[in-house]
Design an enzyme around this catalytic site. Structure first.
Site, short mmCIF file in Angstrom:
data_model
loop_
_atom_site.label_atom_id
_atom_site.label_comp_id
_atom_site.label_asym_id
_atom_site.label_seq_id
_atom_site.Cartn_x
_atom_site.Cartn_y
_atom_site.Cartn_z
N ASP A 27 0.76 -1.56 -0.32
CA ASP A 27 0.02 -0.22 0.43
C ASP A 27 0.76 1.01 0.05
OD1 ASP A 27 -2.22 -1.48 -0.10
OD2 ASP A 27 -2.95 -1.16 2.08
N ARG A 34 2.58 4.69 17.23
CA ARG A 34 2.34 5.77 16.63
C ARG A 34 3.38 7.17 17.34
NH1 ARG A 34 1.56 1.64 14.68
NH2 ARG A 34 -0.26 0.97 13.44
N ASP A 74 -5.77 5.01 14.46
CA ASP A 74 -4.76 5.70 14.54
C ASP A 74 -4.58 6.67 13.05
OD1 ASP A 74 -2.84 3.47 15.58
OD2 ASP A 74 -2.54 2.22 13.12
N SER A 94 -4.76 -7.99 8.46
CA SER A 94 -4.73 -7.37 8.65
C SER A 94 -3.31 -7.20 9.64
CB SER A 94 -5.19 -6.12 8.92
OG SER A 94 -4.48 -5.09 9.19
#
Length: 352
Positions: free
Chosen positions: A16, A97, A126, A181
């Site tokens: 991606d 993150r 996210d 995922s």
């Protein structure tokens, strides 16, 4: 082209974000700087990921080994706080993150970028975590999210993305099959998608697990551990001193081999939907148990009660992407002060 026309992209090395390098360049007319941050996700070497970004059209590729930084500055505060979102869910992706964003902002300033791009969709947490952190650290930076630009983003499948790469003469080591995922770092491994979206479906753990085995597959044998703490920080395993990042890796291995720390949970996302995931968190499960043993011996009743109450608030802040806030700093200072008293060795037995 001026360096002011650059976009910094949070780059994983996957299909991606590899496709996004060329697409962002075409749509914006700007140069793309790829930023890859190692927080213990394993897999490919950072140099391989760096070269792939350049092959896909990035003008620069910034890579950072942030494993020790992630462990000591982000995982450790969560451990000291016993942070469990909704009282059951150890913070996993949410912890990585802020450190990734820290390096995105650093790269943007180093390479003169005015915009940051991330690969989050409109469904998950996210996107909130990335964008709140970016605005906290660098409010002047603009943010774009290609996967939310549904009218412009042309790819509807992995096959579409691979066809785009072939058109551009880019050969990537991926296939078109749809899979779970996955997200992984030093702290955890998580899995979503496919049949897991149906709460009635039992997960196929043998196909999912990355850090270990299911309890059914675990050996019928006891594993004994001795974990040493110094002022609330785990510093040794079975008498051997270790950096926290290495200790986490080793406990994930030992716990995973014993089928420890597998969670099947439904969580309430920030964006208002519920989501089911399978989480592998062996090291965290072991450390939380060891820490609670020391706390029961050392901390007084009122401190323990206060800590339980504030832990829930701390976990919610982290889950919602509010790491860079004064309240998180204040709560972290409280937890650090309580854990200063925790020095000693805890003995645990792992048996599936």
């Amino acid at each position: 082209m001026s360096s002011k026309d650059r976009v910094v992209l949070a780059y994983s090395g996957g299909l991606d974000t590899s496709v996004a390098i060329g697409w962002i360049g075409e749509q914006t007319g700007r140069e793309v700087v790829a930023v890859a941050v190692d927080v213990g996700q394993g897999g490919e070497d950072l140099e391989v990921i760096r070269q792939r970004a350049l092959d896909c059209g990035a003008v620069e590729a910034y890579v950072a080994d942030a494993r020790d930084e992630f462990a000591s500055e982000y995982c450790m505060p969560a451990l000291k706080a016993n942070a469990l979102y909704e009282g059951k869910y150890p913070l996993v992706s949410a912890l990585s993150r802020p450190v990734i964003v820290k390096h995105l902002v650093k790269a943007a300033r180093e390479f003169g970028a005015t915009t940051v791009a991330h690969g989050c969709t409109g469904k998950g947490n996210d996107q909130v975590r990335f964008e709140l952190s970016i605005k906290a650290l660098a409010p002047e930076l603009k943010v774009i999210a290609p996967w939310r630009m549904t009218e412009l983003w042309p790819f509807r499948s992995r096959e579409d993305e691979l066809a785009y790469c072939r058109q551009k003469g880019i050969d990537l080591p991926f296939d078109a099959s749809h899979s779970y995922s996955h997200d992984r770092n030093l702290w955890h491994s998580s899995h979503e998608g496919l049949e897991l979206e149906d709460p009635a479906q039992e997960p196929m753990l043998e196909e999912l697990l990355l850090l270990g085995v299911s309890p059914k597959q675990a050996p019928d044998a006891e594993t004994l551990l001795r974990i040493g703490f110094e002022k609330g920080v785990p510093v040794s395993l079975n008498g051997k001193e270790m950096r926290l990042s290495e200790l986490l890796r080793r406990l994930n291995e030992l716990g995973g081999n014993n089928g420890i720390g597998i969670y099947d949970l439904v969580e309430d996302r920030v964006v208002g939907m519920k989501a089911r995931g399978i989480y592998e968190i062996p090291a965290v499960t072991i450390l939380l148990k060891a820490q609670s043993c020391l706390e029961a011996l050392v901390l007084d009743r009122e401190t323990l009660e206060t800590k339980r109450t504030l832990s829930e608030k701390f976990a919610s802040l982290l889950y919602e992407g509010k790491w860079f806030t004064p309240l998180r700093e204040a709560l972290q200072a409280f937890f650090s002060s309580t854990q200063e008293l925790l020095t000693g060795e805890v003995r645990l037995s792992l048996y599936k």
